[in-house]
Design a protein around this motif. Sequence first.
Motif, PDB file in Angstrom:
ATOM      1  N   GLN A  76       2.910   1.441   6.607  1.00  0.00           N
ATOM      2  CA  GLN A  76       2.909   0.140   6.945  1.00  0.00           C
ATOM      3  C   GLN A  76       2.805   0.745   8.634  1.00  0.00           C
ATOM      4  O   GLN A  76       3.787   1.348   8.831  1.00  0.00           O
ATOM      5  N   ASP A  93       2.272   3.455   0.057  1.00  0.00           N
ATOM      6  CA  ASP A  93       2.157   3.119   0.695  1.00  0.00           C
ATOM      7  C   ASP A  93       2.204   2.865   2.426  1.00  0.00           C
ATOM      8  O   ASP A  93       3.883   3.587   2.559  1.00  0.00           O
ATOM      9  N   PHE A 123       6.451 -12.382  -1.164  1.00  0.00           N
ATOM     10  CA  PHE A 123       7.473 -11.043  -2.282  1.00  0.00           C
ATOM     11  C   PHE A 123       8.227 -10.935  -2.635  1.00  0.00           C
ATOM     12  O   PHE A 123       8.551  -9.862  -3.270  1.00  0.00           O
ATOM     13  N   SER A 160      -3.635   5.475   1.269  1.00  0.00           N
ATOM     14  CA  SER A 160      -2.470   3.771   1.908  1.00  0.00           C
ATOM     15  C   SER A 160      -3.456   4.212   3.594  1.00  0.00           C
ATOM     16  O   SER A 160      -3.719   5.670   3.892  1.00  0.00           O
ATOM     17  N   LYS A 210       7.765  -2.700  -1.612  1.00  0.00           N
ATOM     18  CA  LYS A 210       7.288  -3.638  -2.827  1.00  0.00           C
ATOM     19  C   LYS A 210       5.402  -2.869  -3.527  1.00  0.00           C
ATOM     20  O   LYS A 210       4.981  -2.518  -4.232  1.00  0.00           O
ATOM     21  N   GLU A 211       4.385  -2.794  -2.399  1.00  0.00           N
ATOM     22  CA  GLU A 211       3.019  -2.267  -2.108  1.00  0.00           C
ATOM     23  C   GLU A 211       3.636  -0.538  -2.781  1.00  0.00           C
ATOM     24  O   GLU A 211       1.923  -0.468  -3.694  1.00  0.00           O
ATOM     25  N   TRP A 254       8.252  -5.079   2.200  1.00  0.00           N
ATOM     26  CA  TRP A 254       6.954  -5.137   1.938  1.00  0.00           C
ATOM     27  C   TRP A 254       6.438  -3.841   1.008  1.00  0.00           C
ATOM     28  O   TRP A 254       5.696  -3.601   0.211  1.00  0.00           O
ATOM     29  N   SER A 255       6.623  -2.389   2.477  1.00  0.00           N
ATOM     30  CA  SER A 255       5.970  -1.439   1.888  1.00  0.00           C
ATOM     31  C   SER A 255       6.682  -0.873   0.531  1.00  0.00           C
ATOM     32  O   SER A 255       6.244   0.247  -0.267  1.00  0.00           O
ATOM     33  N   LEU A 298       2.430  -8.068  -7.775  1.00  0.00           N
ATOM     34  CA  LEU A 298       3.662  -7.288  -7.311  1.00  0.00           C
ATOM     35  C   LEU A 298       4.402  -8.025  -7.004  1.00  0.00           C
ATOM     36  O   LEU A 298       6.052  -7.375  -6.855  1.00  0.00           O
ATOM     37  N   TYR A 332       3.705  -1.346  -6.803  1.00  0.00           N
ATOM     38  CA  TYR A 332       2.533  -2.150  -7.263  1.00  0.00           C
ATOM     39  C   TYR A 332       1.401  -0.469  -7.773  1.00  0.00           C
ATOM     40  O   TYR A 332       0.324  -1.617  -8.708  1.00  0.00           O
ATOM     41  N   LYS A 333       0.628  -0.310  -6.516  1.00  0.00           N
ATOM     42  CA  LYS A 333      -0.291   0.758  -6.385  1.00  0.00           C
ATOM     43  C   LYS A 333       0.261   1.396  -8.056  1.00  0.00           C
ATOM     44  O   LYS A 333      -0.667   2.126  -8.399  1.00  0.00           O
ATOM     45  N   SER A 363      -2.894   2.268   7.488  1.00  0.00           N
ATOM     46  CA  SER A 363      -2.763   1.301   8.198  1.00  0.00           C
ATOM     47  C   SER A 363      -2.905   1.449  10.325  1.00  0.00           C
ATOM     48  O   SER A 363      -2.713   3.146  10.027  1.00  0.00           O
TER      49      SER A 363
END
Length: 208
Positions: free
Chosen positions: A108, A106, A121, A87, A142-143, A139-140, A157, A146-147, A89
Motif C-alpha cells: 500500500q 499486499d 475491517f 499486489s 488483513k488484505e 489494513w495491509s 476479510l 485474505y489473499k 499500489s
Amino acid sequence: MALSTFSVYWADLTAAHRSEADVARLPVPVRPYRTAQSRQLSMLSKWLLHYALHHQPPHPNEPLVSLRYHVNGKPYLSDSRYAFSLSHSGQLAACVITPRRAVGIDIQKRVQLRPGAEGLFLSQEERERMMGEDILSLWSQKEAAYKALGHELDARLTDFRFEQVQQLRCRDVVVRLIPVLTNPNYIGYVAYEAGDENDLMTVQLECL
C-alpha cells in the motif's frame, strides 16, 4: 532456529530499463481495468510472476499460459506446483512465490485514511486491542491474510481477526505476517498459515 524464505519480487512502474512492450507481450487473460495505470500495474505484477517462474525449477517456456482466476478474483496457475500472490499500489507492483504453500502479499502506498475507515475491517474488540497502531498497516495485514487463505477457508476479510500485531486468526487457522520493505513511501506484508509457534518465515526481496 532455521528460517525458511519466501521470494518477493517488486518493481517500479516508471523504471527506465523496462518498456511497456515487454509487459504487453505476456500471454495472460485480458481483463477490464478502471484506468490505464491500473492496467499497466496489473500487467507489471504478472511480468514479475513471469520472471519469478523462469527462475524457479522447472521453468516452462510460457509459464503464464495456465494463469486462471477463481470466482473471487484470486489468480492461480492450473498446472504449477507454485503458489503466488500479486499486489500493486501507487507506482509499485509486487509478487511473492513459494512451492506448495498458500501465501498472500499486499503493498500500500502511504495515504491518510478517512476518519472511521478502520470500522470497515476491524471489529470493536480489535479496535480496542490494536489502539494506537498504524491503521493502514493493519489494513495491509488483513488484505495479505485474505489473499493468502480467504479462498481456501471460504472466508471474508473481516473473518480474519487480530490476535496481536502481525498475527491473525481465522477459525482455527493462525496467519502470520512478515513486513515487506520496498520503499519508504509504501508499506507491505506477506501472509502465510503458521503450522506451529516454530513455523517462522522470512522474505528475500529482489527489485527488478
